[in-house]
Scaffold this motif. Structure first.
Motif, mmCIF file in Angstrom:
data_model
loop_
_atom_site.group_PDB
_atom_site.id
_atom_site.type_symbol
_atom_site.label_atom_id
_atom_site.label_comp_id
_atom_site.label_asym_id
_atom_site.label_seq_id
_atom_site.Cartn_x
_atom_site.Cartn_y
_atom_site.Cartn_z
ATOM 1 N N ASP A 264 0.940 -1.244 0.056
ATOM 2 C CA ASP A 264 0.152 0.085 -0.135
ATOM 3 C C ASP A 264 0.871 1.271 0.194
ATOM 4 O O ASP A 264 0.264 2.139 -0.068
ATOM 5 C CB ASP A 264 -0.928 0.003 1.365
ATOM 6 N N GLY A 265 2.272 1.060 0.035
ATOM 7 C CA GLY A 265 2.925 2.535 0.517
ATOM 8 C C GLY A 265 3.206 2.643 2.079
ATOM 9 O O GLY A 265 2.105 2.070 2.496
ATOM 10 N N HIS A 266 4.200 3.151 2.533
ATOM 11 C CA HIS A 266 4.293 3.259 3.967
ATOM 12 C C HIS A 266 5.146 4.263 4.146
ATOM 13 O O HIS A 266 5.810 5.145 3.446
ATOM 14 C CB HIS A 266 4.971 1.956 4.402
ATOM 15 N N GLU A 267 5.035 4.758 5.433
ATOM 16 C CA GLU A 267 5.937 5.929 6.075
ATOM 17 C C GLU A 267 6.353 5.741 7.468
ATOM 18 O O GLU A 267 6.662 4.390 7.696
ATOM 19 C CB GLU A 267 5.120 7.285 5.821
ATOM 20 N N PHE A 268 6.343 6.599 8.209
ATOM 21 C CA PHE A 268 6.938 6.286 9.584
ATOM 22 C C PHE A 268 6.304 5.196 10.614
ATOM 23 O O PHE A 268 6.739 4.496 11.557
ATOM 24 C CB PHE A 268 7.155 7.626 10.358
ATOM 25 N N SER A 269 4.954 5.200 10.253
ATOM 26 C CA SER A 269 4.225 4.129 11.032
ATOM 27 C C SER A 269 4.903 2.695 11.040
ATOM 28 O O SER A 269 4.599 1.951 11.905
ATOM 29 C CB SER A 269 2.648 4.103 10.610
ATOM 30 N N VAL A 270 5.420 2.459 10.075
ATOM 31 C CA VAL A 270 6.259 1.238 9.725
ATOM 32 C C VAL A 270 7.188 0.792 11.118
ATOM 33 O O VAL A 270 7.319 -0.216 11.712
ATOM 34 C CB VAL A 270 6.886 0.704 8.533
ATOM 35 N N ASP A 271 7.869 1.846 11.571
ATOM 36 C CA ASP A 271 8.844 1.733 12.561
ATOM 37 C C ASP A 271 7.914 1.571 13.786
ATOM 38 O O ASP A 271 8.428 0.799 14.801
ATOM 39 C CB ASP A 271 9.757 3.009 12.745
ATOM 40 N N TRP A 272 6.716 2.362 13.904
ATOM 41 C CA TRP A 272 6.091 2.022 15.279
ATOM 42 C C TRP A 272 5.443 0.606 15.319
ATOM 43 O O TRP A 272 5.449 -0.160 16.425
ATOM 44 C CB TRP A 272 5.048 2.872 15.392
ATOM 45 N N TRP A 273 5.189 -0.103 14.165
ATOM 46 C CA TRP A 273 4.607 -1.374 14.032
ATOM 47 C C TRP A 273 5.734 -2.348 14.527
ATOM 48 O O TRP A 273 5.603 -3.174 15.297
ATOM 49 C CB TRP A 273 4.327 -1.615 12.776
ATOM 50 N N ALA A 274 7.034 -1.888 14.018
ATOM 51 C CA ALA A 274 8.144 -2.900 14.436
ATOM 52 C C ALA A 274 8.565 -2.754 16.069
ATOM 53 O O ALA A 274 9.048 -3.773 16.480
ATOM 54 C CB ALA A 274 9.541 -2.593 13.537
ATOM 55 N N LEU A 275 8.313 -1.511 16.440
ATOM 56 C CA LEU A 275 8.550 -1.453 17.988
ATOM 57 C C LEU A 275 7.570 -2.064 18.703
ATOM 58 O O LEU A 275 8.009 -2.900 19.815
ATOM 59 C CB LEU A 275 8.188 0.151 18.243
ATOM 60 N N GLY A 320 -0.498 -4.006 21.754
ATOM 61 C CA GLY A 320 -1.820 -3.893 20.930
ATOM 62 C C GLY A 320 -1.976 -2.531 20.077
ATOM 63 O O GLY A 320 -2.214 -2.467 18.822
ATOM 64 N N LYS A 321 -1.743 -1.613 20.777
ATOM 65 C CA LYS A 321 -1.832 -0.505 19.962
ATOM 66 C C LYS A 321 -0.833 -0.027 18.847
ATOM 67 O O LYS A 321 -0.891 0.518 17.865
ATOM 68 C CB LYS A 321 -2.042 1.050 20.786
ATOM 69 N N LEU A 322 0.387 -0.501 19.327
ATOM 70 C CA LEU A 322 1.599 -0.574 18.114
ATOM 71 C C LEU A 322 1.077 -1.270 17.063
ATOM 72 O O LEU A 322 1.610 -1.230 15.970
ATOM 73 C CB LEU A 322 2.925 -0.736 18.686
ATOM 74 N N LEU A 323 0.437 -2.488 17.118
ATOM 75 C CA LEU A 323 0.280 -3.655 16.308
ATOM 76 C C LEU A 323 -0.947 -3.449 15.637
ATOM 77 O O LEU A 323 -1.739 -4.637 15.410
ATOM 78 C CB LEU A 323 0.530 -4.971 17.156
ATOM 79 N N GLU A 324 -1.439 -2.371 15.513
ATOM 80 C CA GLU A 324 -2.891 -2.006 14.706
ATOM 81 C C GLU A 324 -2.440 -2.130 13.395
ATOM 82 O O GLU A 324 -1.487 -1.724 12.768
ATOM 83 C CB GLU A 324 -3.433 -0.465 15.050
ATOM 84 N N LYS A 325 -3.316 -2.968 12.752
ATOM 85 C CA LYS A 325 -3.094 -3.326 11.128
ATOM 86 C C LYS A 325 -3.213 -2.298 10.520
ATOM 87 O O LYS A 325 -2.561 -2.055 9.451
ATOM 88 C CB LYS A 325 -4.301 -4.398 10.794
ATOM 89 N N ASP A 326 -4.390 -1.076 10.545
ATOM 90 C CA ASP A 326 -4.383 0.035 9.933
ATOM 91 C C ASP A 326 -3.520 1.088 10.322
ATOM 92 O O ASP A 326 -3.470 1.637 11.451
ATOM 93 C CB ASP A 326 -5.864 0.495 10.247
ATOM 94 N N GLU A 339 2.879 10.664 21.099
ATOM 95 C CA GLU A 339 1.843 9.738 21.509
ATOM 96 C C GLU A 339 2.180 8.443 22.148
ATOM 97 O O GLU A 339 1.497 8.243 23.216
ATOM 98 C CB GLU A 339 1.088 9.248 20.144
ATOM 99 N N ILE A 340 3.429 8.007 21.827
ATOM 100 C CA ILE A 340 3.774 6.850 22.509
ATOM 101 C C ILE A 340 4.327 7.228 23.926
ATOM 102 O O ILE A 340 4.203 6.485 24.898
ATOM 103 C CB ILE A 340 4.891 6.157 21.514
#
Length: 413
Positions: A264-275, A320-326, A339-340
């Motif tokens: 889908d394309g990505h930006e900074f949120s990929v780092d928060w998912w990885a966190l 759980g909030k970092l691993l939000e799919k959307d 926010e974190i």
């Protein structure tokens, strides 16, 4: 990765004298080349100040890709040096050098190894919530600085989090990172502090937090309203409303975010998912979506929710909030690291005092006996090492720990 065109190794602060560099031992091997513990034989003959030397052999079959990624990493490290003082949880570029056969660059040596090795030394191979909070806090500050420079890291994992001699962390390996182009001005990140608390700084790991105070519920509700108000029709359609998104498929498969898997394309949120994945692994000793194979892992990333054990708590809520799919609903999407920082798990933590903690959870030993003996033997000639490595039956080659988690790229699909 299209950042290579902007890299320039001449921007490095020091030209390394390759002829006078001696490798003490091999620290590891990865997709880009070999990392040595090295010293300067003339100016530091006793290796009192060794450093990590990353070397790419241009003659190898994968050298073109490794060379491009190496030059990009050097350019990123050079950007870190533009900030005074240097960020405490990011490495500095000590120097670089290039010959017809070799491209190399030096960064500070972290004798504590990586977070993956450290975790396996713990009871049950997991960290306590208090230790997780300490390490997560430092990693968040490092990512916050990176994002402030417009750089998305894209390779957060335990093997890329090193322990300095001080016991504090530093990120490493920026070859998969990327600069994102801003679309419009984003509100500056607010400073997370509590001026109402009378606090006498304590410099030990167990006491670097403020006295606990009751958190206002209205503040949390206010945040929800603010988030809703900031979502324009454009940003609902386009998750990367603040920055041009990247469509590259890169990362480590167990840490790859859903939007990367979907393309889908990505930006900074990929780092928060990885966190979030990192935090889960630190808590349970395994990643949340690992499957039987790559296809199964990606399916789990897209479809499965993380499984938690025991009663819900602030830490599992954070994960759980970092691993939000959307990604548009993921913690950190709207206001980044702030926010974190405001999450319940970090309540009372004094972010401004992290660097002053002199007794982190783990301090590397200062046993230099092995290092001294290797230096006395004369060390390793770097050029000679690579000449031997090219022999098909060379005993020097062994798979690296870093390669046990497979990095993925668009060219593999």
């Amino acid at each position: 990765m299209d950042n290579s065109s902007s890299s320039n190794i001449t921007s490095s602060p020091t030209e390394l004298d390759l002829d006078n560099l001696r490798a003490i031992k091999v620290l590891g091997k990865g997709a880009m080349g070999t990392v040595f513990l090295a010293h300067h034989a003339s100016t530091d003959p006793s290796a009192l100040s060794p450093f990590a030397l990353k070397v790419v052999d241009k003659s190898l079959s994968f050298a073109a890709d490794a060379d491009r990624r190496a030059r990009w990493e050097i350019s990123v490290l050079s950007r870190f040096r533009l900030h005074d003082p240097l960020h405490p949880f990011l490495p500095s570029l000590l120097g670089s050098s290039e010959t017809a056969d070799i491209l190399c660059w030096a960064v500070p040596y972290c004798p504590g190894g990586d977070l993956n090795v450290l975790r396996h030394r713990q009871n049950d191979s997991v960290f306590s919530p208090a230790v997780i909070r300490f390490y997560l806090a430092e990693i968040i500050l490092a990512l916050e600085h990176l994002h402030g420079l417009g750089i998305v890291y894209r390779d957060l994992k335990p093997e890329n989090i090193l322990i300095q001699q001080s016991g504090h962390v530093t990120l490493t390996d920026f070859d998969l990172s990327r600069s994102l182009t801003p679309k419009k001005t984003v509100d500056p990140l607010p400073v997370c502090s509590d001026p109402e608390t009378d606090f006498v700084p304590s410099r030990t790991f167990t006491r670097f937090v403020c006295p606990r105070k009751k958190k206002s519920v209205t503040n949390q509700k206010g945040l929800r309203k603010a988030k809703s108000a900031r979502v324009s029709p454009v940003s609902r359609r386009n998750p990367g409303s603040f920055y041009e998104r990247s469509n590259s498929f890169v990362g480590t498969e167990e840490y790859v975010s859903p939007e990367v898997v979907r393309g889908d394309g990505h930006e900074f949120s990929v780092d928060w998912w990885a966190l979030g994945v990192l935090c889960y692994e630190m808590l349970y000793g395994k990643t949340p979506f690992r499957g039987k194979n790559r296809k199964d892992t990606f399916k789990r990333i897209l479809m499965m929710q993380p499984e938690f054990m025991g009663k819900p708590n602030a830490l599992t809520d954070l994960i759980g909030k970092l691993l939000e799919k959307d990604p548009t609903r993921r913690l950190g999407y709207r206001r980044g690291a702030s926010e974190i920082k405001e999450h319940e798990f970090f309540r009372g933590l004094r972010w401004d005092l992290l660097t002053e903690v002199v007794r982190p959870p783990f301090l590397p030993s200062k046993d230099e006996t092995e290092l001294t003996e290797e230096v006395k033997k004369g060390g390793i000639d770097i050029r000679e090492y690579f000449d031997k490595l090219k022999a098909p039956s060379s005993p020097l080659w062994s798979p690296s720990l870093d390669e046990q988690r497979h990095n993925v790229s668009l060219t593999e699909f």
